[in-house]
Scaffold this motif. Sequence first.
Motif, PDB file in Angstrom:
ATOM      1  N   ARG A  42     -13.079  11.883   4.244  1.00  0.00           N
ATOM      2  CA  ARG A  42     -12.309  12.754   3.332  1.00  0.00           C
ATOM      3  C   ARG A  42     -13.045  12.929   1.999  1.00  0.00           C
ATOM      4  NH1 ARG A  42      -8.128   9.761  -0.234  1.00  0.00           N
ATOM      5  NH2 ARG A  42      -7.916   7.665   0.624  1.00  0.00           N
ATOM      6  N   ARG A  57      -6.388   4.279   3.681  1.00  0.00           N
ATOM      7  CA  ARG A  57      -5.273   4.125   4.601  1.00  0.00           C
ATOM      8  C   ARG A  57      -5.605   3.027   5.587  1.00  0.00           C
ATOM      9  NH1 ARG A  57      -2.292   8.789   8.330  1.00  0.00           N
ATOM     10  NH2 ARG A  57      -0.704   7.402   9.209  1.00  0.00           N
ATOM     11  N   ARG A 111       0.808  -1.214   0.000  1.00  0.00           N
ATOM     12  CA  ARG A 111       0.000   0.000   0.000  1.00  0.00           C
ATOM     13  C   ARG A 111       0.847   1.272   0.000  1.00  0.00           C
ATOM     14  NH1 ARG A 111      -1.769   4.003  -0.739  1.00  0.00           N
ATOM     15  NH2 ARG A 111      -3.636   5.080   0.052  1.00  0.00           N
ATOM     16  N   SER A 112       1.942   1.270   0.723  1.00  0.00           N
ATOM     17  CA  SER A 112       2.735   2.491   0.881  1.00  0.00           C
ATOM     18  C   SER A 112       3.374   2.965  -0.424  1.00  0.00           C
ATOM     19  CB  SER A 112       3.826   2.285   1.936  1.00  0.00           C
ATOM     20  OG  SER A 112       4.714   1.253   1.535  1.00  0.00           O
ATOM     21  N   SER A 144      -0.361   5.929  -4.405  1.00  0.00           N
ATOM     22  CA  SER A 144      -0.819   7.272  -4.064  1.00  0.00           C
ATOM     23  C   SER A 144      -1.892   7.228  -2.985  1.00  0.00           C
ATOM     24  CB  SER A 144      -1.372   7.974  -5.296  1.00  0.00           C
ATOM     25  OG  SER A 144      -2.576   7.350  -5.732  1.00  0.00           O
ATOM     26  N   GLU A 145      -2.129   8.369  -2.362  1.00  0.00           N
ATOM     27  CA  GLU A 145      -3.126   8.438  -1.295  1.00  0.00           C
ATOM     28  C   GLU A 145      -4.504   8.041  -1.787  1.00  0.00           C
ATOM     29  OE1 GLU A 145      -4.924  11.638   1.985  1.00  0.00           O
ATOM     30  OE2 GLU A 145      -3.581  12.307   0.394  1.00  0.00           O
ATOM     31  N   ARG A 146      -4.838   8.394  -3.018  1.00  0.00           N
ATOM     32  CA  ARG A 146      -6.194   8.124  -3.494  1.00  0.00           C
ATOM     33  C   ARG A 146      -6.392   6.676  -3.903  1.00  0.00           C
ATOM     34  NH1 ARG A 146      -4.371  10.554  -8.349  1.00  0.00           N
ATOM     35  NH2 ARG A 146      -4.321   9.048 -10.060  1.00  0.00           N
ATOM     36  N   SER A 147      -5.312   5.916  -4.099  1.00  0.00           N
ATOM     37  CA  SER A 147      -5.430   4.581  -4.681  1.00  0.00           C
ATOM     38  C   SER A 147      -6.231   3.610  -3.831  1.00  0.00           C
ATOM     39  CB  SER A 147      -4.036   3.994  -4.925  1.00  0.00           C
ATOM     40  OG  SER A 147      -3.315   4.754  -5.856  1.00  0.00           O
ATOM     41  N   GLU A 181      -9.216   3.626   7.357  1.00  0.00           N
ATOM     42  CA  GLU A 181      -9.834   4.945   7.424  1.00  0.00           C
ATOM     43  C   GLU A 181     -11.265   4.864   6.899  1.00  0.00           C
ATOM     44  OE1 GLU A 181      -8.986   8.090   4.638  1.00  0.00           O
ATOM     45  OE2 GLU A 181      -7.890   6.702   3.323  1.00  0.00           O
TER      46      GLU A 181
END
Length: 394
Positions: free
Chosen positions: A160, A138, A128-129, A132-135, A155
């Motif tokens: 968001r 979290r 995961r890291s 991208s954030e949107r992929s 999350e």
Amino acid sequence: MDVVTDRTAGIDGAVRTGRALAEAAAAVLPLRWVRADFPLTAADVDPGFLTRALRDVAGGATVVAARPVGGTSGTTDRVRLDLSWDRDSGDLPRHVFIKSTPTSAKNRTMVAALALARNEALFYRHARSALSERSAPRCFSAHAGMGARHLLVLEDLTDRGGEPKALCDDVDAGYARAMMVTLGELHATFWDSPRLRGDLDFVRPERERPGFPLLLRQFRQVRSKLLKSAEYELPREVREMAAFVNANDWALHANWDKGPQTVIHGDTHLGNTFGLGDGGVGLLDWQVLYRAPGMRDVAYFLVTSVPVEVRRAHTDELLQTYLETLARNGVPAVPTRDQAWDALCLFAFDAWDSAAITLVWPGLQAPENVAKSVERANAAIVDLDVMPVLRRSI
């Protein structure tokens, strides 16, 4: 040499099937008969566990209460928790999303035999890291044990502005383009990566996936039932495709091992996606990931999830968006447009299979999702004229 190779493959396949059966055997045992060092269900999650899970974002704050505010059951049990903290701060998560062990032994059996929970936990720990954030959501904590016992603390995407989609939703070409970008970025990140032979070795080739022989047999049974039953109306082109695949499925699936390999999500239907306020699209439910050509994910989405008229009008553009995203993200030898079209026609049968199984296995999807995905998949098989590519591929 060929005989030795075949024998080795057979032994390896038997070992994988044996492991899958052992996992399934543990899955049917009463939930708490199999020990784990993590909470088995959302009901077992207490404030202390959550405080430890969220320590990287809590800044020393402590969770004092967690209240369930809705949930569903399926291949995993899902519960949204409303959190109370020992101090007020706009930076603290107000909700988390818990995915945990299915309470149904039937669902545990499927999850265990196919290693779905283990796959997702390992994805969040190791892969995961790099994205991208949107992929993807979290993940704050990821655990997996024997017999589908597992727990993820994720999350809550709605905090968001994320909007999870249903498979029956109708999306426009803009959403489909954003999905092509997300898939291109995912596949480019792991394109023929040496990590596939290192820390991502758990991402197996398709025919080495836990339970794959069992899954292949299940799909044969589904196709046979649909072909024999008068209950289901199938277009002539779909009937021809289903009969051909039933006779040649192992040879067709050998194509998954050809060409550049990457990490694919494996279940890229619309119901496993979410939209964001900036127009981006992300992916949920990483349980089915494996190693394959990236076009398999693309085909799965276009066949099962894009409204028929949108797909007919925009497929060429959507494929071009995907190929351009690969190039923009460093893939050295991007497939050609013609290769992408051939791959779409090849992998379309597998997407159709995944829609068709929901017709004969009640409960996998809500009725409105089944109706819409089967309608789209049948139309795609007809429109794409898949048989010439399938015949060339065996």
